[in-house]
Enzyme design. Structure first.
Site, mmCIF file in Angstrom:
data_model
loop_
_atom_site.group_PDB
_atom_site.id
_atom_site.type_symbol
_atom_site.label_atom_id
_atom_site.label_comp_id
_atom_site.label_asym_id
_atom_site.label_seq_id
_atom_site.Cartn_x
_atom_site.Cartn_y
_atom_site.Cartn_z
ATOM 1 N N THR A 388 79.746 -13.388 -117.394
ATOM 2 C CA THR A 388 78.240 -12.552 -117.535
ATOM 3 C C THR A 388 77.352 -13.379 -118.456
ATOM 4 O OG1 THR A 388 79.834 -10.693 -116.795
ATOM 5 C CG2 THR A 388 77.453 -10.157 -117.164
ATOM 6 N N ASN A 408 80.262 -12.936 -111.876
ATOM 7 C CA ASN A 408 81.603 -12.419 -111.780
ATOM 8 C C ASN A 408 82.516 -13.465 -112.665
ATOM 9 O OD1 ASN A 408 83.337 -10.454 -111.766
ATOM 10 N ND2 ASN A 408 84.287 -11.023 -109.442
ATOM 11 N N SER A 459 80.882 -1.577 -111.833
ATOM 12 C CA SER A 459 80.538 -2.755 -112.764
ATOM 13 C C SER A 459 80.753 -2.222 -114.379
ATOM 14 C CB SER A 459 79.048 -3.505 -112.671
ATOM 15 O OG SER A 459 79.030 -4.134 -113.842
ATOM 16 N N GLY A 479 81.602 -9.502 -120.886
ATOM 17 C CA GLY A 479 83.001 -9.642 -120.938
ATOM 18 C C GLY A 479 84.026 -8.544 -120.247
#
Length: 580
Positions: A388, A408, A459, A479
């Site tokens: 990310t 992703n 998410s 992360g």
């Protein structure tokens, strides 16, 4: 945002963008003339930071600068984020004191269904949700750019995207980070010639002097710049995307693209009292799990201090790591059990954020002994990709943006839609591919995060603000599932009064309930701390690399000073500039 200092060159272009009524965030726009005159941008790449600063110099506001920064990141960080992905944007207007959360998370295609990655025997089909067009959700990045420019920006989208178009058209020199991640995804990139041709050199990892040129991406960005949202989600670009996806066995349709819309949501806002000072945190709501989890962890620290006489601020070393791991464990337990896309499932937000609930779930935390995750209740797990990017922005009027963007896994699905330059995400893998059934480790997938048409996967992306009366922090990081704890630890550095450089560089550790271990960065714990934590009953796992790439800004309102820092683990840059 308040539309200030719009130079006359852009007035006609802005009028042509739309006659639609604008949101409350722009309705009361007036030039107060009381800006602090400093501005700052922190991002994961120097070219992106520079693009954002240039936009501020041209009369753009924080939202225009954030678009420019994100667009360049989409070009120069194809391994982290891009026009084939999505993300979350937290926007704040300083004059009206209004905050908006823009949900541009990818959506499952209309043809998606709960068992789409299972074979006829109900077994998961290996790699189908990871590599190739079947792994890709409908991207939201382009829609976010168009929405934010139209509703909140000072400048036309064509101006904000100009730098990204230039870098895509003319190319840029890759760096060591690019090489590392290209090597990690080398086999997948080789499987798709359209991607290998662009992102590899002679079908191998490019050398460090390689200049990456993306002419098709420049054309796609130009279509978006000239025609707004329709330039991406309708017309030639959309047709090329769908034709390419379907030719490779994917399920996208033109209707999927045409129906995609960003959603404006209320952010998660909560207040705490720690060490005799009041703090306010604003963060991401579902389908992010970050805002609720961060709020729960702060609620537990407050409850421990007020009701159980355990004060985090008085601890250090192994005792601090132990206590923070215990609150992380409990927040991630609730994350695994209750969180999903709130448009599809009932998320018990009020209960999870309740102060009495925090008191209840923290009462069995003991300083001398670790809780076993299995003792908290039934076991569920959420799996999530980890690559990310993040950017933080504040303009000279105090307006601010915290945005976390993703495709992703590194290089997403590794599939590039031919003729468009768009590297597609593999965010479909963030759903529970097979909920309700134990995997080889006995962990059960989260039913609330099951696949459904037009649903957004859960998410951990957590763009956030934390503030007191006199100081405001803008913070976020990539992360995967570790994002939440990294942001939490960075916020605690702010609470301790440490400078912004300490937030981004501090050693990191993480507990996510399952697996029941404290993960920590290589060499970040001392032998004494390790021994003490083991004595308390913790299992530990050293991650053989550094992780995260935090970008942060601190505005000290009392002293009228801004400081900013980019994570030393990455190649990013943070710069403070005086804007006329």
């Amino acid at each position: 945002m308040i539309k200030t200092s719009v130079i006359s060159l852009f007035i006609l272009a802005l009028m042509a963008c739309s006659d639609a009524p604008q949101s409350d965030l722009t309705k009361q726009q007036q030039d107060t003339g009381q800006g602090h005159k400093q501005a700052a941008i922190a991002s994961a790449h120097p070219l992106a930071t520079q693009a954002g600063l240039d936009i501020l110099e041209k009369g753009g506001n924080a939202y225009d600068a954030a678009i420019a920064t994100a667009a360049v990141l989409a070009v120069v960080e194809p391994y982290s984020a891009g026009m084939g992905g999505g993300g979350f944007w937290l926007l704040h207007d300083e004059a009206t004191q209004q905050t908006r959360f823009i949900d541009a998370r990818e959506k499952a295609p209309l043809a998606a269904h709960r068992d789409m990655y299972l074979d006829e025997d109900g077994n998961v089909i290996e790699d189908l949700s990871i590599n190739g067009p079947m792994a890709a959700g409908i991207p939201g990045q382009a829609a976010a750019f168009a929405h934010i420019a139209k509703e909140y920006g000072n400048l036309p989208l064509s101006t904000s995207l100009a730098a990204a178009i230039q870098h895509a058209q003319n190319g840029f020199q890759i760096d060591r980070k690019y090489q590392i991640l290209a090597r990690w995804r080398l086999d997948a990139l080789r499987d798709y010639p359209s991607a290998a041709e662009i992102f590899l050199q002679d079908n191998d990892v490019p050398n460090e002097n390689h200049v990456l040129v993306q002419k098709d991406l420049a054309k796609t960005l130009t279509a978006l710049a000239n025609n707004g949202k329709a330039g991406f989600y309708e017309g030639p670009v959309a047709k090329q995307m769908v034709d390419s996806v379907q030719a490779a066995g994917g399920i996208w349709t033109l209707e999927d693209l045409k129906k995609y819309e960003v959603v404006e949501r209320e952010p998660v806002t909560s207040e705490y009292r720690l060490a005799n000072r009041q703090y306010k945190v604003t963060s991401a709501p579902p389908p992010s799990s970050g805002g609720i989890a961060i709020a729960q962890m702060f609620n537990m620290l407050e409850a421990l201090e007020q009701h159980h006489e355990i004060s985090w601020s008085e601890l250090d070393g192994a005792d601090e790591i132990h206590l923070l791991s215990e609150v992380m464990r409990r927040a991630y337990y609730d994350r695994a059990h209750y969180l999903g896309d709130s448009d599809f499932v009932q998320v018990p937000t009020d209960t999870l954020l309740d102060k009495q609930y925090a008191k209840k779930i923290s009462k069995n935390i003991k300083l001398g002994k670790a809780t076993k995750s299995a003792d908290l209740g039934t076991q569920q797990q959420i799996y999530e990709g980890f690559h990310t990017t993040h950017l933080s922005v504040i303009d000279q009027d105090g307006n601010r943006v915290s945005a976390t963007l993703s495709i992703n896994l590194p290089f997403g699905s590794a599939y590039l839609a031919e003729g468009t330059g768009l590297l597609l995400n593999n965010e479909m893998d963030d759903f529970s591919v097979k909920p309700g059934v134990p995997n080889a480790y006995g962990l059960v997938g989260n039913e609330a995060n099951a696949i459904a048409a037009e649903k957004r996967p859960l998410s951990s992306m957590s763009p956030s603000f934390i503030e007191t009366e006199d100081k405001i922090a803008i913070i976020g990081t990539p992360g995967g599932s570790r994002i939440i704890t990294m942001v939490f630890l960075g916020m605690l550095e702010y609470v301790r009064g440490n400078p912004v450089e300490d937030w981004v560089s501090r050693p990191r550790f993480h507990h996510q309930y399952l697996p029941d271990v404290i993960q920590y960065e290589k060499d970040s714990l001392t032998l004494v701390e390790i021994a003490s934590l083991k004595m308390k009953g913790h299992e530990l796992k050293e991650i053989q690399r550094q992780y995260g790439n935090m970008q942060a800004i601190l505005w000290d309102k009392k002293n009228n000073k801004i400081t900013a820092a980019a994570d030393p683990r990455g190649v990013g840059s943070a710069e403070v500039r005086h804007i006329k």
